[in-house]
Design a protein around this motif. Structure first.
Motif, PDB file in Angstrom:
ATOM      1  N   LEU A   1      -8.157  51.570 100.096  1.00 56.20           N
ATOM      2  CA  LEU A   1      -6.714  51.717 100.274  1.00 56.20           C
ATOM      3  C   LEU A   1      -6.218  52.983  99.581  1.00 56.20           C
ATOM      4  CD1 LEU A   1      -5.568  48.042  99.605  1.00 56.20           C
ATOM      5  CD2 LEU A   1      -5.698  49.209 101.823  1.00 56.20           C
TER       6      LEU A   1
ATOM      7  N   THR B   1       9.001  52.817  90.284  1.00 57.45           N
ATOM      8  CA  THR B   1       8.755  53.663  91.449  1.00 57.45           C
ATOM      9  C   THR B   1       7.615  54.628  91.166  1.00 57.45           C
ATOM     10  OG1 THR B   1      10.323  55.348  90.719  1.00 57.45           O
ATOM     11  CG2 THR B   1      11.191  53.590  92.119  1.00 57.45           C
ATOM     12  N   ASP B   2       6.903  54.962  92.218  1.00 50.40           N
ATOM     13  CA  ASP B   2       5.855  55.978  92.115  1.00 50.40           C
ATOM     14  C   ASP B   2       6.006  56.868  93.335  1.00 50.40           C
ATOM     15  OD1 ASP B   2       3.640  57.435  91.324  1.00 50.40           O
ATOM     16  OD2 ASP B   2       2.249  56.125  92.404  1.00 50.40           O
ATOM     17  N   GLU B   3       6.969  57.749  93.277  1.00 49.60           N
ATOM     18  CA  GLU B   3       7.284  58.597  94.425  1.00 49.60           C
ATOM     19  C   GLU B   3       6.459  59.870  94.386  1.00 49.60           C
ATOM     20  OE1 GLU B   3      11.166  60.591  96.650  1.00 49.60           O
ATOM     21  OE2 GLU B   3      11.389  59.636  94.687  1.00 49.60           O
TER      22      GLU B   3
ATOM     23  N   PRO C   1      -3.543  55.322  97.406  1.00 52.82           N
ATOM     24  CA  PRO C   1      -2.656  55.009  96.280  1.00 52.82           C
ATOM     25  C   PRO C   1      -1.286  54.539  96.773  1.00 52.82           C
ATOM     26  CG  PRO C   1      -3.756  57.095  95.920  1.00 52.82           C
ATOM     27  CD  PRO C   1      -4.042  56.695  97.334  1.00 52.82           C
ATOM     28  N   PHE C   2      -0.604  53.775  95.947  1.00 54.05           N
ATOM     29  CA  PHE C   2       0.663  53.142  96.312  1.00 54.05           C
ATOM     30  C   PHE C   2       1.695  54.139  96.845  1.00 54.05           C
ATOM     31  CE2 PHE C   2       4.950  51.720  95.069  1.00 54.05           C
ATOM     32  CZ  PHE C   2       5.030  50.559  95.815  1.00 54.05           C
ATOM     33  N   GLY C   3       1.886  55.257  96.153  1.00 49.74           N
ATOM     34  CA  GLY C   3       2.938  56.200  96.535  1.00 49.74           C
ATOM     35  C   GLY C   3       2.596  57.088  97.714  1.00 49.74           C
TER      36      GLY C   3
ATOM     37  N   ALA D   1      -4.919  52.175  91.415  1.00 53.47           N
ATOM     38  CA  ALA D   1      -5.314  50.768  91.479  1.00 53.47           C
ATOM     39  C   ALA D   1      -6.572  50.587  90.653  1.00 53.47           C
ATOM     40  CB  ALA D   1      -5.575  50.369  92.933  1.00 53.47           C
TER      41      ALA D   1
ATOM     42  N   ALA E   1       0.756  54.076  87.407  1.00 52.35           N
ATOM     43  CA  ALA E   1       1.187  53.302  88.570  1.00 52.35           C
ATOM     44  C   ALA E   1       0.478  53.706  89.837  1.00 52.35           C
ATOM     45  CB  ALA E   1       2.686  53.435  88.756  1.00 52.35           C
ATOM     46  N   LEU E   2      -0.005  54.979  89.909  1.00 52.63           N
ATOM     47  CA  LEU E   2      -0.616  55.438  91.153  1.00 52.63           C
ATOM     48  C   LEU E   2      -2.054  54.982  91.302  1.00 52.63           C
ATOM     49  CD1 LEU E   2      -2.745  58.065  90.849  1.00 52.63           C
ATOM     50  CD2 LEU E   2      -0.653  59.099  90.033  1.00 52.63           C
TER      51      LEU E   2
ATOM     52  N   THR F   1      -7.650  60.482  92.652  1.00 52.91           N
ATOM     53  CA  THR F   1      -7.134  59.753  91.502  1.00 52.91           C
ATOM     54  C   THR F   1      -8.290  59.424  90.560  1.00 52.91           C
ATOM     55  OG1 THR F   1      -7.344  57.601  92.598  1.00 52.91           O
ATOM     56  CG2 THR F   1      -5.227  58.752  92.811  1.00 52.91           C
TER      57      THR F   1
END
Length: 200
Positions: free
Chosen positions: A53, A108-110, A55-57, A15, A12-13, A145
């Motif tokens: 960008l 979730t990706d906390e 990572p999402f978290g 892209a 999830a982290l 990543t």
């Protein structure tokens, strides 16, 4: 000493991105009428190409633990003395043992530092936090990543040193050069500003 089998599932982290290997170009040379191509050797450091960008978290992490997203110390790499190498090795082993692996849910990706359980990004952030507290400059401690050989998203701590970029990974207690990890690199924090991410 307990043994942990760590499954690294952090897709999830990451892209989707085109991966650039960073390896140099080999040049052919002629010896006795035969053309030989020397082995391709990577550079000591990962080469960033452009801003991208984060990572999402990561945004939530900076909001919750903003002190971990501030620049500290000069923009530099660390001179890798024997003591510094031992410190890196110790932090890698300690955090790998102390955190119990727990995959984030698919929704979730906390990202968190200083936790007792978590996934790959939490290991990486905790190692970075420990080294920052020990006085290492933020410019030398960057989260990156990547994808594993099996295509799973992954996060690690990359430490910029005079002997190259070294990787602290929760899948192994061995600190390795970036090119020896079998990771396909995607993006990394900027040395100038931890909040900015660059494509690899």
């Amino acid at each position: 000493m307990k043994t942990k089998i760590v499954r690294t599932v952090c897709a999830a982290l990451v892209a989707s991105a085109t991966v650039f290997s960073g390896f140099g170009v080999a040049h052919a040379s002629s010896i006795g009428g035969l053309t030989r191509t020397p082995p391709v050797r990577p550079g000591l450091h990962l080469v960033a190409r452009r801003a991208t960008l984060p990572p999402f978290g990561f945004a939530g992490f900076c909001e919750n633990q903003s002190d971990q997203c501030e620049k500290s110390g000069p923009v530099t790499m660390v001179e890798l003395s024997r003591d510094k190498r031992l410190e890196l090795q110790a932090v890698n082993v300690q955090v790998n043992r102390e955190i119990n692996y727990k995959d984030d849910s698919s929704k979730t990706d906390e990202w968190r530092a200083g936790v007792s359980e978590g996934d790959c990004d939490d290991y990486a952030l905790t190692k970075r936090q420990r080294l920052l507290r020990a006085g290492w400059p933020s410019s030398a401690l960057r989260i990156a990543t990547a994808r594993t050989a099996s295509g799973v998203g992954h996060a690690v701590l990359v430490v910029s040193t005079s002997e190259g970029d070294l990787v602290l990974d929760n899948r192994t207690n061995v600190v390795k050069p970036w090119y020896a990890t079998q990771l396909r690199w995607i993006k990394i924090q900027s040395q100038e500003d931890p909040r900015i991410w660059l494509a690899l």
